[in-house]
Design a protein around this motif. Sequence first.
Motif, mmCIF file in Angstrom:
data_model
loop_
_atom_site.group_PDB
_atom_site.id
_atom_site.type_symbol
_atom_site.label_atom_id
_atom_site.label_comp_id
_atom_site.label_asym_id
_atom_site.label_seq_id
_atom_site.Cartn_x
_atom_site.Cartn_y
_atom_site.Cartn_z
ATOM 1 N N ILE A 12 -9.821 3.213 7.750
ATOM 2 C CA ILE A 12 -8.736 2.721 6.902
ATOM 3 C C ILE A 12 -9.288 1.829 5.793
ATOM 4 O O ILE A 12 -10.154 0.995 6.035
ATOM 5 C CB ILE A 12 -7.707 1.956 7.763
ATOM 6 C CG1 ILE A 12 -7.062 2.928 8.761
ATOM 7 C CG2 ILE A 12 -6.654 1.276 6.901
ATOM 8 C CD1 ILE A 12 -6.242 2.255 9.837
ATOM 9 N N LYS A 13 -8.757 2.036 4.585
ATOM 10 C CA LYS A 13 -9.130 1.228 3.423
ATOM 11 C C LYS A 13 -7.943 0.364 3.011
ATOM 12 O O LYS A 13 -6.796 0.667 3.342
ATOM 13 C CB LYS A 13 -9.536 2.132 2.256
ATOM 14 C CG LYS A 13 -10.713 3.045 2.557
ATOM 15 C CD LYS A 13 -11.095 3.881 1.353
ATOM 16 C CE LYS A 13 -10.338 5.176 1.372
ATOM 17 N NZ LYS A 13 -10.804 6.152 0.379
ATOM 18 N N GLU A 15 -6.422 0.110 0.270
ATOM 19 C CA GLU A 15 -5.389 0.822 -0.493
ATOM 20 C C GLU A 15 -4.484 1.697 0.388
ATOM 21 O O GLU A 15 -3.458 2.191 -0.064
ATOM 22 C CB GLU A 15 -6.002 1.644 -1.629
ATOM 23 C CG GLU A 15 -7.078 2.593 -1.217
ATOM 24 C CD GLU A 15 -8.497 2.028 -1.328
ATOM 25 O OE1 GLU A 15 -9.423 2.837 -1.472
ATOM 26 O OE2 GLU A 15 -8.683 0.802 -1.254
ATOM 27 N N ASP A 16 -4.840 1.880 1.667
ATOM 28 C CA ASP A 16 -4.001 2.632 2.605
ATOM 29 C C ASP A 16 -2.870 1.786 3.190
ATOM 30 O O ASP A 16 -1.924 2.319 3.773
ATOM 31 C CB ASP A 16 -4.832 3.149 3.787
ATOM 32 C CG ASP A 16 -5.954 4.072 3.375
ATOM 33 O OD1 ASP A 16 -5.804 4.791 2.368
ATOM 34 O OD2 ASP A 16 -6.993 4.077 4.080
ATOM 35 N N ARG A 19 1.008 2.503 2.541
ATOM 36 C CA ARG A 19 1.470 3.728 3.221
ATOM 37 C C ARG A 19 1.563 3.513 4.738
ATOM 38 O O ARG A 19 2.533 3.955 5.362
ATOM 39 C CB ARG A 19 0.516 4.882 2.897
ATOM 40 C CG ARG A 19 0.827 6.172 3.619
ATOM 41 C CD ARG A 19 2.061 6.845 3.084
ATOM 42 N NE ARG A 19 2.171 8.176 3.682
ATOM 43 C CZ ARG A 19 3.303 8.759 3.986
ATOM 44 N NH1 ARG A 19 4.456 8.175 3.712
ATOM 45 N NH2 ARG A 19 3.313 9.953 4.530
ATOM 46 N N LEU A 20 0.595 2.828 5.327
ATOM 47 C CA LEU A 20 0.631 2.581 6.774
ATOM 48 C C LEU A 20 1.818 1.697 7.146
ATOM 49 O O LEU A 20 2.487 1.935 8.150
ATOM 50 C CB LEU A 20 -0.690 1.975 7.251
ATOM 51 C CG LEU A 20 -1.864 2.943 7.243
ATOM 52 C CD1 LEU A 20 -3.169 2.206 7.531
ATOM 53 C CD2 LEU A 20 -1.660 4.075 8.229
ATOM 54 N N VAL A 65 -7.199 6.724 9.776
ATOM 55 C CA VAL A 65 -6.064 7.474 9.243
ATOM 56 C C VAL A 65 -6.317 8.974 9.362
ATOM 57 O O VAL A 65 -7.457 9.430 9.386
ATOM 58 C CB VAL A 65 -5.738 7.128 7.771
ATOM 59 C CG1 VAL A 65 -5.225 5.716 7.642
ATOM 60 C CG2 VAL A 65 -6.896 7.411 6.855
ATOM 61 N N GLU A 67 -5.380 12.206 7.180
ATOM 62 C CA GLU A 67 -4.907 12.662 5.869
ATOM 63 C C GLU A 67 -4.792 14.179 5.882
ATOM 64 O O GLU A 67 -5.670 14.860 6.407
ATOM 65 C CB GLU A 67 -5.904 12.308 4.765
ATOM 66 C CG GLU A 67 -5.925 10.890 4.337
ATOM 67 C CD GLU A 67 -6.893 10.668 3.178
ATOM 68 O OE1 GLU A 67 -6.626 9.747 2.414
ATOM 69 O OE2 GLU A 67 -7.892 11.397 3.053
ATOM 70 N N ILE A 72 -1.630 10.482 3.692
ATOM 71 C CA ILE A 72 -1.741 9.906 5.032
ATOM 72 C C ILE A 72 -0.526 10.316 5.858
ATOM 73 O O ILE A 72 0.611 10.083 5.467
ATOM 74 C CB ILE A 72 -1.883 8.373 4.967
ATOM 75 C CG1 ILE A 72 -3.201 8.007 4.283
ATOM 76 C CG2 ILE A 72 -1.812 7.771 6.374
ATOM 77 C CD1 ILE A 72 -3.378 6.524 4.026
ATOM 78 N N THR A 75 -2.240 8.193 12.344
ATOM 79 C CA THR A 75 -3.498 7.579 12.760
ATOM 80 C C THR A 75 -3.981 8.177 14.072
ATOM 81 O O THR A 75 -3.202 8.678 14.873
ATOM 82 C CB THR A 75 -3.361 6.055 12.970
ATOM 83 O OG1 THR A 75 -2.351 5.818 13.956
ATOM 84 C CG2 THR A 75 -3.031 5.332 11.681
#
Length: 182
Positions: A12-13, A15-16, A19-20, A65, A67, A72, A75
């Motif tokens: 996970i980054k 920038e995710d 969305r998470l 994540v 994708e 996304i 998980t």
Amino acid sequence: MYTDNNLTIRPIKKEDLPRLWELFYKEEKPEWKKWDAPYFPHHTKSYETFLSEQEKWIASENYWVIEVAKNIRGTVSYYWEHQPSCWIEIGIVLNEAESWGKGIGTRALKLWINHLFNQLPLVRIGLTTWSGNERMIRVAEKLGMQMEARIRKVRYYNGVYYDSIRMGMLREEWEQQHYSET
């Protein structure tokens, strides 16, 4: 990062995180929660609260994540049942109903299991679910997991008792199956 055609699992980054949060904590009663341990309560979180916990998510070894076509969808995860004996349990959440029944979970968990057996000194990988989640049981069976325990009538949901289902796979079983596919 591991890829199977248009499906990728990866750490996970930062920038995710939006969305998470949207997938896991925005809704009070999300559809996915009806299948993912619905006997445990689900609580929404504000985005600010979620961000204050971001160190749990970003670059975590045990939450990645999923994708599909760079979107996304959920998980994969693991937790230590007993770290001294290298006993882990894995999980998956596909948060949106349109991702269900298309083989995404099977493909993602296959990549995840492969990653875990390649990166950790594991003898066995386990997966625990409940008898009401028949799709999860089928995914585990497709991947070669065996039913190891059925603890009868210990999960109470919507006025009905369900069984807890424990499934597992040994490293040598995975390697035999995995290498025979190539």
